[in-house]
Design an enzyme around this catalytic site. Structure first.
Site, PDB file in Angstrom:
ATOM      1  N   LEU A 127      66.247  45.200  65.421  1.00 13.74           N
ATOM      2  CA  LEU A 127      65.789  43.846  65.125  1.00 13.74           C
ATOM      3  C   LEU A 127      64.761  43.934  64.005  1.00 13.74           C
ATOM      4  CD1 LEU A 127      65.234  42.356  68.711  1.00 13.74           C
ATOM      5  CD2 LEU A 127      67.087  41.791  67.134  1.00 13.74           C
ATOM      6  N   ASP A 128      64.709  42.911  63.165  1.00 12.71           N
ATOM      7  CA  ASP A 128      63.693  42.875  62.116  1.00 12.71           C
ATOM      8  C   ASP A 128      62.300  42.963  62.731  1.00 12.71           C
ATOM      9  OD1 ASP A 128      65.721  42.540  60.299  1.00 12.71           O
ATOM     10  OD2 ASP A 128      65.405  40.387  60.026  1.00 12.71           O
ATOM     11  N   LYS A 129      61.358  43.454  61.958  1.00 12.06           N
ATOM     12  CA  LYS A 129      59.980  43.605  62.433  1.00 12.06           C
ATOM     13  C   LYS A 129      59.435  42.299  62.994  1.00 12.06           C
ATOM     14  CE  LYS A 129      55.309  44.741  60.790  1.00 12.06           C
ATOM     15  NZ  LYS A 129      54.494  45.192  59.628  1.00 12.06           N
TER      16      LYS A 129
END
Length: 292
Positions: A127-129
């Site tokens: 998942l993106d940060k």
């Protein structure tokens, strides 16, 4: 053993009532580390609702009970894999020394500390940060490879709080995505070398004041796919300044991978896990927010 109820109860309350573990902490451990099925579907979420007529089967000691609280919520774990909830503002996986400050690094360190024999974790997806939600980790290369070759059997659902309202209450977004080599920002454009085709399905769940809550399902898993395509539709995700959201107030990005459903790679049992959106997700502050 089989557990039933004559009134609606959460899975945690059912375990506390029927098994009388003696303390809430022990009850939570039983739910987390037992093999539990609700009407044939595996779950380890203590918030799962059990209704009259439902049948819960529970097999104790799915994994050894850990003596130290994990750094992040673990919704499912056995000897083959685990599913944990990543908070916003932390990388799924880092590089070099920064890896130990990542979600993966801290989970791996925790598990190694809690087991007599060193256990390994292997990343299945990311998942993106800025994004929160559920992530699967394999405990062997074989399980990691299984997910790579059977990824289409995994159903991921997201919730996104967006600015404005989509032109239609539900629909499908399709575009070619290209990542800029210097800025690393992703954008939609014509088909060209290195561009990747992306397909996103959305449906409106509710209106939340001036915002709209959408449920998102992906046919493809491209970098920043949801963020770019919702912005292209005129509905950037709240807090996503990189892709066109209102930047007058610093806000956390309102994108959450809230649901995972997949067949267990060894037993074949269907694992279905969900997390609830925090109240702050639907109520962006009028003052600056920070990742917590």
């Amino acid at each position: 053993m089989k557990l039933t109820t004559d009134r609606p109860l959460t899975l945690f309350d059912l375990v506390m009532e029927k098994l009388k573990p003696g303390s809430k902490n022990r009850g939570k451990q039983i739910v987390q580390y037992s093999l539990i099925e609700l009407n044939g579907t595996a779950t380890n979420d203590p918030r799962t609702l059990v209704n009259p007529g439902d049948v819960v089967t529970l097999e104790r000691n799915q994994t050894p009970v850990r003596k130290i609280k994990p750094p992040f919520p673990i919704l499912f774990e056995d000897e083959h894999l685990l599913v944990a909830e990543k908070p916003p503002g932390i990388l799924t996986h880092g590089v070099g020394e920064s890896n130990w400050k990542s979600f993966f690094g801290m989970l791996a360190a925790y598990i190694n500390e809690m087991t007599k024999e060193r256990e390994h974790l292997f990343i299945v997806h990311r998942l993106d940060k800025e994004v929160t939600g559920l992530l699967i980790f394999a405990k062997s290369l074989e399980i990691q490879e299984y997910f790579k070759t059977h990824w289409k059997t995994v159903e991921k659902l997201y919730c996104a709080l967006v600015e404005h309202a989509p032109p239609q209450p539900e629909g499908t977004l399709e575009s070619w995505l290209h990542e800029h080599p210097k800025s690393l920002k992703v954008s939609s454009g014509p088909q060209r070398p290195f561009a990747k085709f992306a397909v996103t399905h959305y449906r409106t769940l509710s209106q939340e004041g001036e915002y709209t809550l959408l449920e998102i399902k992906l046919d493809t898993g491209r970098k920043n796919q949801i963020r770019v395509q919702l912005s292209d539709m005129g509905c950037p995700i709240v807090g996503d300044f990189r892709y066109g959201a209102d930047d007058t107030v610093k806000r956390q990005i309102r994108l959450c991978a809230y649901s995972l459903t997949f067949p267990h790679p060894v037993t074949g049992k269907v694992i279905s896990l969900q997390i609830k959106l925090p109240k702050s997700f639907l109520n962006p502050s009028s003052v600056d927010e920070y990742y917590k």
